[in-house]
Design a protein around this motif. Structure first.
Motif, short mmCIF file in Angstrom:
data_model
loop_
_atom_site.label_atom_id
_atom_site.label_comp_id
_atom_site.label_asym_id
_atom_site.label_seq_id
_atom_site.Cartn_x
_atom_site.Cartn_y
_atom_site.Cartn_z
N UNK A 236 0.83 -1.20 0.00
CA UNK A 236 0.00 0.00 0.00
C UNK A 236 0.87 1.25 0.00
N UNK A 237 0.50 2.22 -0.85
CA UNK A 237 1.32 3.42 -0.96
C UNK A 237 0.48 4.60 -1.45
N UNK A 238 0.98 5.80 -1.15
CA UNK A 238 0.37 7.04 -1.62
C UNK A 238 0.78 7.32 -3.06
N UNK A 239 -0.15 7.88 -3.82
CA UNK A 239 0.18 8.42 -5.13
C UNK A 239 0.23 9.94 -5.03
N UNK A 261 -4.00 -1.23 -2.05
CA UNK A 261 -4.52 -1.44 -0.72
C UNK A 261 -5.06 -2.87 -0.58
N UNK A 262 -4.82 -3.47 0.58
CA UNK A 262 -5.37 -4.80 0.84
C UNK A 262 -6.87 -4.69 1.10
N UNK A 263 -7.65 -5.60 0.55
CA UNK A 263 -9.11 -5.52 0.66
C UNK A 263 -9.59 -5.69 2.09
N UNK A 264 -8.85 -6.43 2.91
CA UNK A 264 -9.32 -6.72 4.27
C UNK A 264 -8.64 -5.87 5.34
N UNK A 265 -7.90 -4.83 4.93
CA UNK A 265 -7.17 -4.01 5.91
C UNK A 265 -7.87 -2.66 6.10
N UNK A 266 -7.60 -2.04 7.23
CA UNK A 266 -8.11 -0.70 7.51
C UNK A 266 -6.94 0.27 7.52
N UNK A 267 -7.17 1.47 6.98
CA UNK A 267 -6.11 2.46 6.83
C UNK A 267 -6.57 3.81 7.38
N UNK A 287 -10.75 6.08 9.94
CA UNK A 287 -10.31 4.81 9.34
C UNK A 287 -11.14 4.49 8.09
N UNK A 288 -10.53 3.88 7.11
CA UNK A 288 -11.23 3.54 5.87
C UNK A 288 -10.66 2.25 5.30
N UNK A 289 -11.38 1.69 4.34
CA UNK A 289 -10.97 0.48 3.63
C UNK A 289 -10.81 0.78 2.14
N UNK A 295 -12.74 6.22 -7.42
CA UNK A 295 -11.78 6.50 -8.49
C UNK A 295 -10.34 6.36 -8.03
N UNK A 296 -10.10 5.46 -7.07
CA UNK A 296 -8.75 5.26 -6.56
C UNK A 296 -8.27 6.33 -5.61
#
Length: 323
Positions: A236-239, A261-267, A287-289, A295-296
């Motif tokens: 997972x990384x910032x653009x 981003x991993x589908x099952x992780x929270x960020x 927190x978000x998934x 749109x990414x």
């Protein structure tokens, strides 16, 4: 055999031919890319591909290295899909292809042409090959490796060691090279760049009384912006990030592109505003998934009324933002 006899044998024409052949083979082995004849460069001019001498920008998690400079270059057929073995000249990156000259732009880069195409009219070409060597830093092991073009007109097919790795389209973009190159390895990076007009046929209004049909063209063709070799986290990384501020609402909004981003992780995103090396505001998103992205991208807004505002008469009131 005496020393004088051995000397005569080594300096004989038959041995001289063998020595020259071995020397040529060693030169090819050392240069790799330059195994095929290249156009001669003027005295004192050389293509420097040593990334240790290149401009770089580094953070704890990512790095990018500028690979501008003289690249091998030659006009191409836009339908070609194989990197040429010979016929290479040199041209500087970044730079628009020469030949298109008008009141708005003039040729500013020198083409070091190969004899096979030195008399070709470069104003008419619609495609060209670029090529150079890259050495991926050993410290990039475990990272995602990509090539990034900041301004391209209009399309580029990217090849590594002769194998197609991906495509970049106008106006900018990057291609993931992780699967085709390795940290610490030396590779040959090639790009087929095609200048594509928005419309093949356009109307010209040079005569104010009537329009006439003309062939569509691209004024600034080729790799017209900086080109970078980029290393980012493999997960997972910032653009790119956009920051919007509103004095009317006293709000600051962050629009962040997020990748892999991993589908099952929270960020969560955290932002820090600093001035003169001193933190003045810390902000955090909810927190978000991955499913919350649109749109990414993920957007979060927070209230913030800074003590000092920027204006044209207070240009020193600037803040640095880390996300």
């Amino acid at each position: 055999m005496s020393a004088s006899a051995r000397l005569r044998a080594v300096t004989s024409p038959r041995w001289q031919g063998c020595i020259l052949a071995v020397a040529a083979a060693l030169a090819v082995a050392r240069t790799g890319l330059c195994a095929q004849p290249l156009a001669p460069l003027p005295q004192g001019v050389e293509a420097v591909w040593d990334l240790g001498k290149a401009h770089r920008e580094t953070t704890p998690t990512r790095e990018r290295i500028c690979i501008n400079g003289l690249w091998c270059w030659q006009p191409a057929d836009p339908r070609s899909d194989r990197v040429p073995d010979g016929g290479w000249g040199y041209f500087k990156v970044p730079g628009g292809w020469p030949g298109v000259t008008n009141y708005m732009q003039k040729d500013c880069q020198t083409v070091h042409a190969h004899p096979s195409w030195e008399h070709q009219k470069l104003a008419d070409i619609t495609a060209a090959w670029y090529r150079r060597e890259i050495t991926v830093p050993a410290t990039w092991a475990g990272r995602r490796i990509a090539v990034h073009a900041e301004y391209l007109n209009s399309f580029a097919a990217v090849y590594v060691d002769g194998k197609k790795a991906g495509e970049i389209q106008f106006p900018a973009g990057e291609v993931d090279l992780t699967a085709v190159c390795r940290a610490g390895g030396k590779h040959v990076l090639s790009l087929l760049v095609v200048a594509m007009p928005l419309k093949g046929v356009m109307l010209s209004y040079n005569d104010s009384n009537s329009a006439r049909t003309v062939r569509g063209s691209v004024a600034r063709r080729g790799l017209c912006g900086d080109v970078y070799l980029v290393a980012t986290p493999a997960t997972a990384r910032l653009g790119n990030v956009k920051v919007d501020t509103s004095v009317r609402k006293w709000e600051i909004t962050f629009v962040a592109a997020l990748h892999d981003l991993a589908a099952d992780a929270r960020y969560a995103l955290r932002a820090q505003v600093s001035e003169g090396g001193r933190a003045v505001k810390a902000l955090a998103s909810r927190p978000f998934r991955a499913s919350d992205l649109k749109g990414g991208r993920f957007v979060f807004t927070e209230k913030w009324k800074p003590d000092k505002l920027w204006d044209i008469h207070t240009p020193q009131h600037l803040s640095l933002i880390h996300i």
